[in-house]
Design an enzyme around this catalytic site. Structure first.
Site, mmCIF file in Angstrom:
data_model
loop_
_atom_site.group_PDB
_atom_site.id
_atom_site.type_symbol
_atom_site.label_atom_id
_atom_site.label_comp_id
_atom_site.label_asym_id
_atom_site.label_seq_id
_atom_site.Cartn_x
_atom_site.Cartn_y
_atom_site.Cartn_z
ATOM 1 N N ASP A 1 0.819 -1.212 0.000
ATOM 2 C CA ASP A 1 0.000 0.000 0.000
ATOM 3 C C ASP A 1 0.853 1.262 0.000
ATOM 4 O O ASP A 1 1.943 1.293 0.583
ATOM 5 C CB ASP A 1 -0.901 -0.008 1.245
ATOM 6 C CG ASP A 1 -2.004 1.028 1.168
ATOM 7 O OD1 ASP A 1 -2.368 1.440 0.047
ATOM 8 O OD2 ASP A 1 -2.513 1.440 2.228
ATOM 9 N N GLY B 1 0.099 5.314 -4.621
ATOM 10 C CA GLY B 1 -0.492 6.579 -5.051
ATOM 11 C C GLY B 1 0.007 7.748 -4.228
ATOM 12 O O GLY B 1 0.309 8.824 -4.769
ATOM 13 N N ARG B 2 0.086 7.547 -2.924
ATOM 14 C CA ARG B 2 0.570 8.628 -2.052
ATOM 15 C C ARG B 2 2.052 8.918 -2.293
ATOM 16 O O ARG B 2 2.491 10.065 -2.197
ATOM 17 C CB ARG B 2 0.322 8.250 -0.594
ATOM 18 C CG ARG B 2 -1.094 8.585 -0.122
ATOM 19 C CD ARG B 2 -1.433 7.922 1.182
ATOM 20 N NE ARG B 2 -1.742 6.507 0.971
ATOM 21 C CZ ARG B 2 -2.052 5.673 1.947
ATOM 22 N NH1 ARG B 2 -2.078 6.104 3.195
ATOM 23 N NH2 ARG B 2 -2.343 4.416 1.681
ATOM 24 N N HIS C 1 2.961 3.236 -9.041
ATOM 25 C CA HIS C 1 2.809 1.792 -9.234
ATOM 26 C C HIS C 1 4.080 1.183 -9.833
ATOM 27 O O HIS C 1 4.469 0.073 -9.466
ATOM 28 C CB HIS C 1 1.606 1.506 -10.130
ATOM 29 C CG HIS C 1 0.301 1.916 -9.514
ATOM 30 N ND1 HIS C 1 -0.092 1.501 -8.260
ATOM 31 C CD2 HIS C 1 -0.706 2.708 -9.978
ATOM 32 C CE1 HIS C 1 -1.272 2.013 -7.978
ATOM 33 N NE2 HIS C 1 -1.663 2.747 -8.991
ATOM 34 N N SER D 1 -6.536 -6.202 -6.388
ATOM 35 C CA SER D 1 -7.716 -6.720 -5.696
ATOM 36 C C SER D 1 -8.951 -6.633 -6.582
ATOM 37 O O SER D 1 -8.989 -5.890 -7.579
ATOM 38 C CB SER D 1 -7.963 -5.937 -4.406
ATOM 39 O OG SER D 1 -8.544 -4.680 -4.679
ATOM 40 N N ASN E 1 -10.084 -3.141 -6.884
ATOM 41 C CA ASN E 1 -9.302 -2.192 -7.673
ATOM 42 C C ASN E 1 -9.964 -1.823 -8.996
ATOM 43 O O ASN E 1 -9.635 -0.792 -9.599
ATOM 44 C CB ASN E 1 -7.898 -2.748 -7.960
ATOM 45 C CG ASN E 1 -6.975 -2.697 -6.762
ATOM 46 O OD1 ASN E 1 -6.025 -3.467 -6.665
ATOM 47 N ND2 ASN E 1 -7.244 -1.799 -5.818
#
Length: 236
Positions: A15, A18-19, A32, A60, A63
């Protein structure tokens, strides 16, 4: 690491891509890509220290709800990653893809099967990659197949055990998760291996996004794992 108990099965929710991209003023796709590059050192390290099974959450079932351009970018990256997985063979790892793989075209499905077969002769750690995976979806599909077998007379209702369910999951043959790691500071497992993680130790790591995740973070996680008192409901 020699004096520590090494978890047999480590699962990681990758995880924060994106951040990470936002933090570096880059498009989400760049996050990514950076996240994909972070994978190999972790696989090599886990294999080296004696982890038997490393499972990563690549894509997932939820997603698909992301913006189409991001989904397309993720799927393109996954295809590229799969087509370049032969670089792992020298590390003596096995490869296992799992999830509802029917969404992919036959060419990529055949490629995944080919990789699994060619890596199967290796004797090291199993590297599991969850693609188009959801824990609830997995259990639902297992229940439907068991029900079908009962209806067809292939299985008796009274013979259904926990092992029966496990044998119908995507992860058939996998051991249960010992340690589940999620970087980025989020405190949930997001529908990942919910059956297999019934007695897992959870470690939610703050101040680290997946693209910046290093082998030292695996070592930190294992040190924390060794501080836990794993009783499995009994008293020690």
């Amino acid at each position: 690491m020699n004096c520590l108990d090494i978890p047999k099965h480590i699962a990681i929710i990758m995880d924060g891509n994106g951040r990470w991209a936002k933090k570096h003023a880059l498009p989400r796709r760049a996050g990514h890509v950076a996240g994909a590059k972070a994978i190999k050192p972790i696989v090599i390290h886990c294999n080296k220290i004696g982890v038997e099974l490393l499972t990563l959450y690549a894509f997932s079932t939820e997603n698909w709800n992301r913006p189409k351009d991001e989904v397309d970018s993720l799927l393109k990256l996954i295809r590229h990653y799969i087509n370049n997985m032969y670089s792992y063979i020298k590390y003596n790892v096995k490869i296992r893809f799992f999830g509802d793989l029917r969404v992919f075209d036959q060419q990529i499905i055949d490629k995944m099967k080919q990789i699994e077969e060619e890596f199967d002769k290796n004797t090291g750690m199993t590297f599991g990659i969850a693609i188009n995976y959801g824990g609830k979806d997995e259990i639902k599909n297992a229940a439907k197949e068991i029900a079908r077998k009962v209806t067809a007379g292939e299985l008796k209702l009274g013979d259904i055990k926990e092992k029966t369910i496990e044998e119908h999951l995507y992860t058939k043959g996998f051991s249960n998760v010992d340690l589940l790691i999620r970087p980025s500071g989020e405190y949930r497992i997001s529908n990942f291996l919910i059956w297999q993680s019934a007695y897992a130790e959870f470690l939610f790591m703050e101040n680290i996004l997946w693209p910046d995740f290093k082998t030292k973070h695996i070592d930190i996680a294992i040190e924390e794992y060794n501080k836990r008192n794993r009783t499995y409901g009994s008293v020690k």
